[in-house]
Motif scaffolding. Structure first.
Motif, PDB file in Angstrom:
ATOM      1  N   LEU A 178       0.425  16.263  12.502  1.00  0.00           N
ATOM      2  CA  LEU A 178       0.032  15.020  13.156  1.00  0.00           C
ATOM      3  C   LEU A 178      -1.464  14.965  13.439  1.00  0.00           C
ATOM      4  CD1 LEU A 178       3.094  14.600  15.519  1.00  0.00           C
ATOM      5  CD2 LEU A 178       2.643  13.382  13.389  1.00  0.00           C
ATOM      6  N   SER A 179      -2.102  16.115  13.634  1.00  0.00           N
ATOM      7  CA  SER A 179      -3.549  16.099  13.874  1.00  0.00           C
ATOM      8  C   SER A 179      -4.322  15.905  12.574  1.00  0.00           C
ATOM      9  CB  SER A 179      -3.996  17.386  14.565  1.00  0.00           C
ATOM     10  OG  SER A 179      -3.863  18.480  13.693  1.00  0.00           O
ATOM     11  N   ILE A 180      -3.765  16.356  11.470  1.00  0.00           N
ATOM     12  CA  ILE A 180      -4.430  16.199  10.175  1.00  0.00           C
ATOM     13  C   ILE A 180      -4.319  14.758   9.693  1.00  0.00           C
ATOM     14  CG2 ILE A 180      -4.291  16.798   7.722  1.00  0.00           C
ATOM     15  CD1 ILE A 180      -3.354  19.592   8.683  1.00  0.00           C
ATOM     16  N   ILE A 181      -3.145  14.197   9.858  1.00  0.00           N
ATOM     17  CA  ILE A 181      -2.880  12.865   9.325  1.00  0.00           C
ATOM     18  C   ILE A 181      -2.849  11.846  10.445  1.00  0.00           C
ATOM     19  CG2 ILE A 181      -1.246  11.462   8.014  1.00  0.00           C
ATOM     20  CD1 ILE A 181      -2.684  13.744   6.429  1.00  0.00           C
ATOM     21  N   ASP A 182      -3.827  10.968  10.428  1.00  0.00           N
ATOM     22  CA  ASP A 182      -3.896   9.933  11.459  1.00  0.00           C
ATOM     23  C   ASP A 182      -3.295   8.619  10.985  1.00  0.00           C
ATOM     24  OD1 ASP A 182      -5.798   9.396   9.564  1.00  0.00           O
ATOM     25  OD2 ASP A 182      -7.437   9.054  10.976  1.00  0.00           O
ATOM     26  N   ASP A 183      -2.778   8.592   9.760  1.00  0.00           N
ATOM     27  CA  ASP A 183      -2.198   7.381   9.191  1.00  0.00           C
ATOM     28  C   ASP A 183      -0.695   7.615   9.008  1.00  0.00           C
ATOM     29  OD1 ASP A 183      -1.417   5.206   7.643  1.00  0.00           O
ATOM     30  OD2 ASP A 183      -3.257   5.206   6.459  1.00  0.00           O
ATOM     31  N   TYR A 184       0.105   6.914   9.801  1.00  0.00           N
ATOM     32  CA  TYR A 184       1.558   7.119   9.754  1.00  0.00           C
ATOM     33  C   TYR A 184       2.133   6.831   8.368  1.00  0.00           C
ATOM     34  CZ  TYR A 184       2.690   2.177   9.548  1.00  0.00           C
ATOM     35  OH  TYR A 184       2.827   0.891   9.127  1.00  0.00           O
ATOM     36  N   ARG A 185       1.467   6.013   7.565  1.00  0.00           N
ATOM     37  CA  ARG A 185       1.980   5.682   6.230  1.00  0.00           C
ATOM     38  C   ARG A 185       2.051   6.916   5.344  1.00  0.00           C
ATOM     39  NH1 ARG A 185      -2.088   0.912   4.883  1.00  0.00           N
ATOM     40  NH2 ARG A 185      -3.449   2.600   5.565  1.00  0.00           N
ATOM     41  N   VAL A 186       1.097   7.817   5.512  1.00  0.00           N
ATOM     42  CA  VAL A 186       1.092   9.064   4.749  1.00  0.00           C
ATOM     43  C   VAL A 186       2.317   9.895   5.130  1.00  0.00           C
ATOM     44  CG1 VAL A 186      -0.203  11.177   4.272  1.00  0.00           C
ATOM     45  CG2 VAL A 186      -1.420   9.026   4.636  1.00  0.00           C
ATOM     46  N   LEU A 187       2.597   9.965   6.418  1.00  0.00           N
ATOM     47  CA  LEU A 187       3.768  10.717   6.889  1.00  0.00           C
ATOM     48  C   LEU A 187       5.065  10.076   6.409  1.00  0.00           C
ATOM     49  CD1 LEU A 187       2.635  11.583  10.519  1.00  0.00           C
ATOM     50  CD2 LEU A 187       2.760  13.110   8.547  1.00  0.00           C
ATOM     51  N   LEU A 188       5.088   8.767   6.370  1.00  0.00           N
ATOM     52  CA  LEU A 188       6.274   8.044   5.895  1.00  0.00           C
ATOM     53  C   LEU A 188       6.579   8.403   4.444  1.00  0.00           C
ATOM     54  CD1 LEU A 188       7.575   6.119   7.879  1.00  0.00           C
ATOM     55  CD2 LEU A 188       6.632   4.231   6.583  1.00  0.00           C
ATOM     56  N   ILE A 189       5.535   8.403   3.621  1.00  0.00           N
ATOM     57  CA  ILE A 189       5.704   8.763   2.213  1.00  0.00           C
ATOM     58  C   ILE A 189       6.162  10.215   2.109  1.00  0.00           C
ATOM     59  CG2 ILE A 189       4.520   9.097   0.000  1.00  0.00           C
ATOM     60  CD1 ILE A 189       2.624   6.764   0.896  1.00  0.00           C
ATOM     61  N   ARG A 190       5.559  11.083   2.909  1.00  0.00           N
ATOM     62  CA  ARG A 190       5.909  12.504   2.886  1.00  0.00           C
ATOM     63  C   ARG A 190       7.374  12.705   3.291  1.00  0.00           C
ATOM     64  NH1 ARG A 190       3.222  16.880   0.818  1.00  0.00           N
ATOM     65  NH2 ARG A 190       3.717  18.761   1.960  1.00  0.00           N
ATOM     66  N   ILE A 191       7.779  12.040   4.361  1.00  0.00           N
ATOM     67  CA  ILE A 191       9.148  12.206   4.846  1.00  0.00           C
ATOM     68  C   ILE A 191      10.150  11.653   3.837  1.00  0.00           C
ATOM     69  CG2 ILE A 191      10.790  11.490   6.633  1.00  0.00           C
ATOM     70  CD1 ILE A 191       8.333  11.611   8.594  1.00  0.00           C
ATOM     71  N   ALA A 192       9.882  10.463   3.292  1.00  0.00           N
ATOM     72  CA  ALA A 192      10.788   9.886   2.283  1.00  0.00           C
ATOM     73  C   ALA A 192      10.875  10.807   1.063  1.00  0.00           C
ATOM     74  CB  ALA A 192      10.314   8.497   1.879  1.00  0.00           C
ATOM     75  N   SER A 193       9.753  11.423   0.697  1.00  0.00           N
ATOM     76  CA  SER A 193       9.744  12.371  -0.422  1.00  0.00           C
ATOM     77  C   SER A 193      10.602  13.589  -0.107  1.00  0.00           C
ATOM     78  CB  SER A 193       8.317  12.824  -0.739  1.00  0.00           C
ATOM     79  OG  SER A 193       7.513  11.734  -1.097  1.00  0.00           O
ATOM     80  N   LYS A 194      10.502  14.070   1.132  1.00  0.00           N
ATOM     81  CA  LYS A 194      11.282  15.239   1.536  1.00  0.00           C
ATOM     82  C   LYS A 194      12.775  14.926   1.601  1.00  0.00           C
ATOM     83  CE  LYS A 194       7.860  17.918   1.544  1.00  0.00           C
ATOM     84  NZ  LYS A 194       7.760  18.913   0.465  1.00  0.00           N
ATOM     85  N   VAL A 195      13.111  13.691   1.952  1.00  0.00           N
ATOM     86  CA  VAL A 195      14.530  13.297   1.933  1.00  0.00           C
ATOM     87  C   VAL A 195      15.044  13.374   0.499  1.00  0.00           C
ATOM     88  CG1 VAL A 195      16.184  11.425   2.308  1.00  0.00           C
ATOM     89  CG2 VAL A 195      14.374  11.829   3.985  1.00  0.00           C
ATOM     90  N   GLU A 196      14.279  12.836  -0.433  1.00  0.00           N
ATOM     91  CA  GLU A 196      14.680  12.892  -1.849  1.00  0.00           C
ATOM     92  C   GLU A 196      14.749  14.340  -2.321  1.00  0.00           C
ATOM     93  OE1 GLU A 196      16.067  11.750  -5.460  1.00  0.00           O
ATOM     94  OE2 GLU A 196      15.946  10.559  -3.632  1.00  0.00           O
ATOM     95  N   SER A 199       0.832  -1.211   0.000  1.00  0.00           N
ATOM     96  CA  SER A 199       0.000   0.000   0.000  1.00  0.00           C
ATOM     97  C   SER A 199       0.865   1.260   0.000  1.00  0.00           C
ATOM     98  CB  SER A 199      -0.926   0.019   1.218  1.00  0.00           C
ATOM     99  OG  SER A 199      -1.838  -1.040   1.155  1.00  0.00           O
ATOM    100  N   ILE A 200       1.945   1.236   0.774  1.00  0.00           N
ATOM    101  CA  ILE A 200       2.845   2.397   0.836  1.00  0.00           C
ATOM    102  C   ILE A 200       3.546   2.599  -0.501  1.00  0.00           C
ATOM    103  CG2 ILE A 200       4.951   3.316   1.901  1.00  0.00           C
ATOM    104  CD1 ILE A 200       4.032   1.981   4.527  1.00  0.00           C
ATOM    105  N   ILE A 201       4.047   1.504  -1.080  1.00  0.00           N
ATOM    106  CA  ILE A 201       4.774   1.607  -2.353  1.00  0.00           C
ATOM    107  C   ILE A 201       3.837   2.085  -3.464  1.00  0.00           C
ATOM    108  CG2 ILE A 201       6.106   0.321  -4.083  1.00  0.00           C
ATOM    109  CD1 ILE A 201       7.505   0.739  -1.266  1.00  0.00           C
ATOM    110  N   ALA A 202       2.663   1.472  -3.575  1.00  0.00           N
ATOM    111  CA  ALA A 202       1.706   1.884  -4.611  1.00  0.00           C
ATOM    112  C   ALA A 202       1.295   3.340  -4.413  1.00  0.00           C
ATOM    113  CB  ALA A 202       0.485   0.968  -4.576  1.00  0.00           C
ATOM    114  N   SER A 203       1.040   3.723  -3.173  1.00  0.00           N
ATOM    115  CA  SER A 203       0.631   5.100  -2.883  1.00  0.00           C
ATOM    116  C   SER A 203       1.736   6.094  -3.205  1.00  0.00           C
ATOM    117  CB  SER A 203       0.225   5.230  -1.411  1.00  0.00           C
ATOM    118  OG  SER A 203      -0.867   4.396  -1.146  1.00  0.00           O
TER     119      SER A 203
END
Length: 193
Positions: A90-108, A28-32
């Motif tokens: 953190l209050s907007i996003i209750d799904d850590y997977r969304v934050l994971l994708i966001r953070i990995a994107s910001k690293v790139e 789900s994380i990879i596809a998203s």
């Protein structure tokens, strides 16, 4: 094509590779990750994504799009307390997977700061250092945090970064020399005991 010259597909591949290197290989994380821009560009595609993939992936992408809301995206950490900005995310996003994708994107993104206009690159670097790196630490993704901090610090404080790097390189040589002397002795003691 992005300002760095990379295609969007290459950019998304790099994000997925970062996730995989950190043992994040949930389908789900990879596809998203690959689909993260679809709803931003075409909000009406939610139903189609849900049918082609599943509700989980469609919801992750929808929540990711919420992070691109101008009210969130345009907050500059120096304008306010970054702790409150972090709490807002953190209050907007209750799904850590969304934050994971966001953070990995910001690293790139942080690896391509040099390709951005100066003012924009400083804004991105500041957000990386004050919002995304602490968020990565909170989620226990130290390598993402370290990458964000290093890349942002290098841009925001180049002179200090150079001095620290030079000092660390000198210390590394001394450490290697020391280990070359100590390791054989430690092996001998360990073998005896």
């Amino acid at each position: 094509t992005r300002l760095s010259g990379k295609s969007y597909v290459e950019y998304l591949d790099n994000i997925v590779n970062r996730l995989n290197k950190n043992d994040i290989n949930d389908e789900s994380i990879i596809a998203s990750t690959y689909l993260k821009y679809v709803l931003r560009n075409e909000p009406s595609k939610y139903k189609e994504i849900k049918e082609l993939f599943n509700t989980d992936i469609a919801d992750i992408i929808k929540k990711y799009k919420e992070l691109s809301d101008p009210a969130i995206k345009n907050i500059i950490p120096s304008d306010s307390d970054y702790g409150s900005i972090l709490r807002a995310y953190l209050s907007i996003i209750d799904d850590y997977r969304v934050l994971l994708i966001r953070i990995a994107s910001k690293v790139e993104d942080s690896t391509t700061l040099i390709h951005l206009p100066k003012e924009h690159s400083y804004k991105v670097a500041t957000r990386a250092l004050q919002i995304y790196a602490p968020m990565a630490r909170m989620l226990s993704f130290r390598s993402f945090a370290v990458n964000l901090e290093n890349n942002a610090f290098k841009l925001l404080h180049p002179e200090i970064h150079f001095k620290i790097s030079k000092k660390l390189n000198g210390m590394q040589k001394k450490s290697i020399d020391f280990l070359k002397l100590v390791v054989p002795t430690l092996k001998l003691i360990l073998n005896e005991n």
